[in-house]
Design an enzyme around this catalytic site. Structure first.
Site, PDB file in Angstrom:
ATOM      1  CG  ASP A  25      -5.747   1.578   8.293  1.00  0.00           C
ATOM      2  OD1 ASP A  25      -5.140   1.910   7.261  1.00  0.00           O
ATOM      3  OD2 ASP A  25      -5.277   0.849   9.184  1.00  0.00           O
ATOM      4  NE  ARG A  50       5.321   2.242   5.402  1.00  0.00           N
ATOM      5  CZ  ARG A  50       4.710   3.388   5.746  1.00  0.00           C
ATOM      6  NH1 ARG A  50       3.790   3.402   6.672  1.00  0.00           N
ATOM      7  NH2 ARG A  50       5.048   4.532   5.202  1.00  0.00           N
ATOM      8  CB  CYS A  65     -10.672  -9.068  13.782  1.00  0.00           C
ATOM      9  SG  CYS A  65      -9.342  -9.273  12.581  1.00  0.00           S
ATOM     10  CE  LYS A  87      -2.117   2.021  10.634  1.00  0.00           C
ATOM     11  NZ  LYS A  87      -1.558   1.262   9.592  1.00  0.00           N
ATOM     12  CB  CYS A 103     -10.243  -9.707  18.179  1.00  0.00           C
ATOM     13  SG  CYS A 103      -8.617 -10.275  18.732  1.00  0.00           S
ATOM     14  NE  ARG A 153      -2.717  -0.183   3.368  1.00  0.00           N
ATOM     15  CZ  ARG A 153      -3.626  -1.155   3.315  1.00  0.00           C
ATOM     16  NH1 ARG A 153      -4.661  -1.027   2.516  1.00  0.00           N
ATOM     17  NH2 ARG A 153      -3.508  -2.240   4.055  1.00  0.00           N
ATOM     18  CE1 TYR A 154       0.296   4.260   4.120  1.00  0.00           C
ATOM     19  CE2 TYR A 154       0.433   1.949   4.754  1.00  0.00           C
ATOM     20  CZ  TYR A 154      -0.180   3.185   4.848  1.00  0.00           C
ATOM     21  OH  TYR A 154      -1.266   3.333   5.668  1.00  0.00           O
ATOM     22  NE  ARG A 204      -5.207  -7.649   7.326  1.00  0.00           N
ATOM     23  CZ  ARG A 204      -4.213  -7.042   7.974  1.00  0.00           C
ATOM     24  NH1 ARG A 204      -3.882  -7.444   9.179  1.00  0.00           N
ATOM     25  NH2 ARG A 204      -3.557  -6.050   7.411  1.00  0.00           N
ATOM     26  CG  ASP A 217     -10.008  -0.335  10.821  1.00  0.00           C
ATOM     27  OD1 ASP A 217      -9.806   0.816  10.397  1.00  0.00           O
ATOM     28  OD2 ASP A 217      -9.112  -1.070  11.295  1.00  0.00           O
ATOM     29  CB  CYS A 247      -5.708 -15.305  15.188  1.00  0.00           C
ATOM     30  SG  CYS A 247      -5.447 -14.109  13.868  1.00  0.00           S
TER      31      CYS A 247
HETATM   32  S1  SF4 Z   1      -7.305  -8.595  15.734  1.00  0.00           S
HETATM   33 FE1  SF4 Z   1      -7.743 -10.040  14.058  1.00  0.00          FE
HETATM   34  S2  SF4 Z   1      -5.722 -10.562  13.233  1.00  0.00           S
HETATM   35 FE2  SF4 Z   1      -5.375  -9.696  15.285  1.00  0.00          FE
HETATM   36  S3  SF4 Z   1      -5.381 -11.474  16.670  1.00  0.00           S
HETATM   37 FE3  SF4 Z   1      -7.465 -10.656  16.654  1.00  0.00          FE
HETATM   38  S4  SF4 Z   1      -8.492 -11.885  15.078  1.00  0.00           S
HETATM   39 FE4  SF4 Z   1      -6.292 -12.135  14.729  1.00  0.00          FE
END
Ligand code: SF4
Length: 352
Positions: A310, A97, A113, A317, A110, A93-94, A115, A273, A106
């Protein structure tokens, strides 16, 4: 070298949460629908850190029927990973990096999240795709930094992680390898001396610890963090601002002071997000700015993170400062200027 591959990580079942008193029987049908949409996993460490249902740890990992509400502005790929992917497994994206999505796994999932649509759908990046991604990095001298994230790179076996870090360390134009991880907090038993030696062997490796509330920092997690720092691995932290979890100056100050005491420099406070089914976690920009102003009054600069957004859609960001944010034509409407000088609309949840 011993390969400390871990057992496959099972999802947490709604039944298990109910048996532990973390969800109510009458919520079961809705939560089974949530489980069909988004993965659920809680580690024993985080299960042990939950003092009561809906406390700041439980709210991060125990699903809620509120996740079944999708607002029109919410996106499947809120920060635009896919829009900037030159080869599978890489986001560029940048200019300087890249993100290397070394695994989709994971140890926890979460509830907020960004993603959440993709984490857990597969495991480690297949070898042919990894090789293509490393070839792209090696052939692009403008890239100075590689970020291993999204899944969690520390869920890889030590053998595979060592191999990736060794291969990255041979690329001469890289100044930094960042590993963004929840593991030292959610599965601290993983932070062994062997793992620390592997990380230390990569001369430019940094750990960016993802943690959102001081209640996550169990005694075992604190020991794991100290082990990393004692092995000479520099550490930063990132935190997501989450309604009902850490959206108070007291909660954030306690977390920032705890991290600093553990020798972890607070780096980012992310505005939550626009991931699907997460509106119940999102604060307004004004609320976040007010919290940051209060933290600046209470804390030294060494403890203060950068409060960032973001920009939805993959525009990158930006710090939530007057340089980048101007009031739009109504309360809660913001004009956001990205790093290339382009402006985008952003609307706070209460005003949408
Ligand atoms: S925020 Fe998303 S990527 Fe990070 S540990 Fe939690 S579930 Fe996994």
């Amino acid at each position: 070298m011993t390969d400390h591959s871990r057992q496959p990580r099972a999802r947490t079942r709604v039944y298990d949460l109910e048996r532990d008193g973390l969800t109510a029987p009458e919520a079961r049908a809705d939560l089974e629908r949530v489980a069909e949409e988004f993965r659920i996993r809680v580690t024993p460490e985080m299960r042990g850190a939950i003092a009561e249902p809906a406390d700041p740890v439980a709210a991060q990992f125990v699903p809620s029927a509120k996740e079944l509400t999708t607002r029109p502005e919410e996106l499947e790929d809120p920060i635009g990973d896919d829009a900037h992917s030159p080869v599978p497994g890489l986001t560029h994206r940048y200019p300087d990096r890249v993100i290397l999505h070394i695994t989709k796994t994971c140890d926890v999932y979460c509830r907020f999240c960004f993603r959440r649509e993709t984490v857990g759908e597969t495991g480690p990046l297949p070898e042919d795709q990894l090789t293509a991604a490393l070839d792209y990095i090696a052939a692009t001298p403008a890239i100075r930094e590689v970020i291993l994230t999204g899944g969690d790179p520390l869920t890889l076996s030590t053998r595979r992680l060592a191999s990736v870090l060794e291969r990255l360390s041979t690329i001469p134009h890289l100044d930094q390898i960042r590993l963004h991880t929840r593991v030292p907090v959610v599965a601290p038993e993983r932070i062994t001396d062997t793992l620390c030696h592997i990380l230390r062997a990569a001369p430019t490796a940094w750990i960016v610890l993802h943690t959102n509330h001081a209640q996550e920092l169990t005694p075992t997690a604190r020991t794991a963090i100290a082990r990393l720092v004692d092995h000479g691995i520099p550490m930063l932290s990132q935190t997501v601002l989450l309604r009902g979890i850490n959206d108070s100056a007291d909660a954030l100050e306690t977390l920032l002071r705890a991290l600093t005491k553990l020798r972890v420099k607070p780096y980012y406070l992310h505005h939550c997000d626009l991931a699907r089914g997460t509106s119940h976690f999102r604060t307004t920009i004004t609320e976040g700015r007010t919290l940051m102003a209060e933290l600046r009054r209470r804390c030294s600069g060494t403890m203060l993170p950068n409060y960032v957004l973001d920009i939805p859609g993959g525009h990158g960001k930006v710090p939530i400062t007057a340089d980048h944010f101007t009031q739009g034509d109504s309360p809660g409407h913001w004009r956001v200027t990205d790093r290339n000088g382009r402006t985008h609309d952003y609307r706070d949840p209460a005003t949408r």
